[in-house]
Motif scaffolding. Structure first.
Motif, PDB file in Angstrom:
ATOM      1  N   GLU B  54      43.479  44.043  35.685  1.00 12.95           N
ATOM      2  CA  GLU B  54      44.373  45.170  36.010  1.00 12.95           C
ATOM      3  C   GLU B  54      43.599  46.395  36.496  1.00 12.95           C
ATOM      4  OE1 GLU B  54      46.563  45.200  32.377  1.00 12.95           O
ATOM      5  OE2 GLU B  54      47.889  43.574  33.070  1.00 12.95           O
ATOM      6  N   GLU B  55      42.474  46.650  35.824  1.00  9.05           N
ATOM      7  CA  GLU B  55      41.651  47.793  36.217  1.00  9.05           C
ATOM      8  C   GLU B  55      41.106  47.612  37.641  1.00  9.05           C
ATOM      9  OE1 GLU B  55      39.116  48.812  32.894  1.00  9.05           O
ATOM     10  OE2 GLU B  55      37.915  50.150  34.171  1.00  9.05           O
ATOM     11  N   ASP B  58      43.926  48.216  40.170  1.00  5.84           N
ATOM     12  CA  ASP B  58      44.107  49.667  40.289  1.00  5.84           C
ATOM     13  C   ASP B  58      42.974  50.302  41.087  1.00  5.84           C
ATOM     14  OD1 ASP B  58      46.414  49.602  38.877  1.00  5.84           O
ATOM     15  OD2 ASP B  58      45.583  50.401  37.009  1.00  5.84           O
ATOM     16  N   SER B  63      47.906  45.192  45.121  1.00  3.35           N
ATOM     17  CA  SER B  63      48.883  44.665  44.172  1.00  3.35           C
ATOM     18  C   SER B  63      48.655  43.179  43.972  1.00  3.35           C
ATOM     19  CB  SER B  63      50.301  44.899  44.707  1.00  3.35           C
ATOM     20  OG  SER B  63      50.512  44.038  45.809  1.00  3.35           O
TER      21      SER B  63
END
Lengths: 319, 319
Positions: B54-55, B58, B63
């Motif tokens: 996820e990091e 980001d 996405s």
């Protein structure tokens, strides 16, 4: 149309075995001969092989027209694709084109491979290795040879030199091996290694029934068997030591390959396999990882002296 | 249509490395994190991996829709076909379905494999192993891991447990290994093995710059490097001993496989590979057969810390 046959040979340093297979893969004729060829020169061994083929044709009463193919092992590094014997440690063959020589002579397709490789291949397709996918084969005789079936195929490595499992080093400070290394599996577990142990003990004044048989070379399996039956201490020590190192080597090979089968074969195993296998199994668990050991079977070869002959057949059939 | 990416992870006992590859197989984003997870329970490591993914999404600003696939290694036995982590020696993972957990979480295809296997696979397709066909990989770090490329494919053996080259037994009377065997390669040549040697010498009253770093576990590569730079006698002995046994093991593996490449990698090699390789090469010829040695190259890995990440990529691409 008359039936066709395959002629399969097992050529060793001292003997040639021959078999004629029919189309049902049954052995219909056999021959065994000493391969006494002055110095083992290529041409002489070629004469011995050719002589065996001709004698078998005569003996079984068929002509070359009925022969589909001929195959043979050689005791050394053999290029299975070209049929060239690249190197033999105990015979003076170097880059000897056995296929060309044999095809010129007989006009029939000829195949060749390394002896232990073909022995393991034979066991894989027709013997104790049927149904397994990854097999580590250790063949114990005058030396210790190796053969590997990996992912369902014979593994030969770069330039067909792979599988020298007898020359794994089990103790870099161990006894000198014929290959020039120290502490190879072969230096402990082969007839040569066991004979050296008997000589060493004799030099220390320890008598053994084997002593007279190791003066000029190695004892024969029947002599070892006899000495063991008489509870000969030195012979029992030599066997215990051989089995200890076979267990250490098999353990490492299990960790390396995670095979589904470790297969013991060769003259010594053929002669007293249960005794060896029992001792090896008693020690094996100490030398491999339990999680890997749990999925490995360990057993002796099933085809005895015929394993190479069946390997020849597998080679001919492109199995 | 926007560009698509692959996310590749290297999950160890103490750290997670991550990389985003673009379609040209270039690393366009990196992340490194400590994998501090209480006790290393499956769910916690899963959280760490998920957090890193996820990091990275980001940080790089993409996405999940732009992600083709995610792949990770695990330090243990991994079923590459199902993505299940079967067993990890240093983490409490048993039959943990990492693929199911990750695919449920991210809705993207997930692949997993053993860490050293993927490291060797990465080097084979993108690093020092390109163009070779049979590669024996020895990765030296906290332990000693192995990876095998045979006939151009990663060899994993029965139930994906093959390639434990660090647990070849080089002296059955040698020091105890973490695995419960004695005299494994890992017991001599890993950071654990070298640290044990330093502790043993300290117990005999021999001081070393490394002594303080081995009280509770293993020294770090930078400490060893520093001690060697200061000509620390105990450190030099530990390295000589490690390289001696790496040479013995590599020699046996050359005899077993007749590979065209022996590849050294891992943290210790990454940190001081030339020093190790020089010592190994100086001894290697004594422990393998000249006719086989002559066709083997021996070198260090080329991708450093990235080898596993490239192995992930090879796994995703089905190479």
């Amino acid at each position: 149309m008359s039936e066709r046959y395959n002629i399969c040979l097992d050529v060793g340093g001292t003997k040639v075995l021959g078999a004629i297979f029919n189309e049902n893969r049954e052995i219909v004729y056999r021959l065994k001969k000493r391969s006494k060829s002055k110095g083992g020169e290529a041409a002489n061994v070629e004469e011995v092989i050719a002589g065996v083929v001709e004698e078998m044709l005569d003996g079984f009463g068929i002509s070359l027209e009925q022969v589909n193919a001929i195959a043979s092992c050689a005791p050394g590094v053999v290029d299975q694709e070209t049929g060239v014997v690249l190197f033999t440690p105990n015979l003076p063959w170097r880059n000897y084109d056995l296929r060309a020589a044999m095809e010129k002579r007989f006009g029939v397709p000829f195949y060749a491979g390394n002896d232990v490789n073909l022995g393991v291949l034979g066991e894989y397709h027709f013997g104790a290795g049927r149904g397994y996918r990854n097999i580590v084969g250790l063949f114990v005789g005058t030396g210790v040879g190796g053969g590997l079936i990996l992912n369902g195929s014979l593994y030969t490595g770069h330039q067909f030199k792979g599988g020298e499992l007898g020359h794994m080093i089990l103790d870099p400070g161990g006894p000198l091996c014929n290959c020039g290394q120290s502490g190879c599996l072969e230096a402990y577990a082969s007839k040569q290694g066991m004979s050296a142990y008997v000589r060493q003990q004799a030099a220390r004044g320890r008598e053994s029934l084997l002593t007279e048989h190791v003066q000029e070379g190695v004892f024969r399996s029947k002599h070892l068997k006899k000495a063991l039956a008489a509870d000969d201490a030195v012979a029992m020590e030599a066997v215990d030591r051989a089995c200890h190192y076979l267990a250490v080597a098999a353990g490492s090979l299990i960790n390396i390959f995670s095979p589904d089968l470790v297969l013991f074969g060769g003259g010594i195993i053929e002669s007293m396999g249960d005794r060896f296998l029992g001792k090896i199994l008693a020690e094996l668990d100490a030398y491999c990882m339990p999680a890997i050991r749990s999925s490995v079977e360990v057993k002796n070869a099933a085809l005895g002296d015929d394993s190479v002959l069946y390997g020849d057949l597998a080679l001919i059939e492109g199995l």
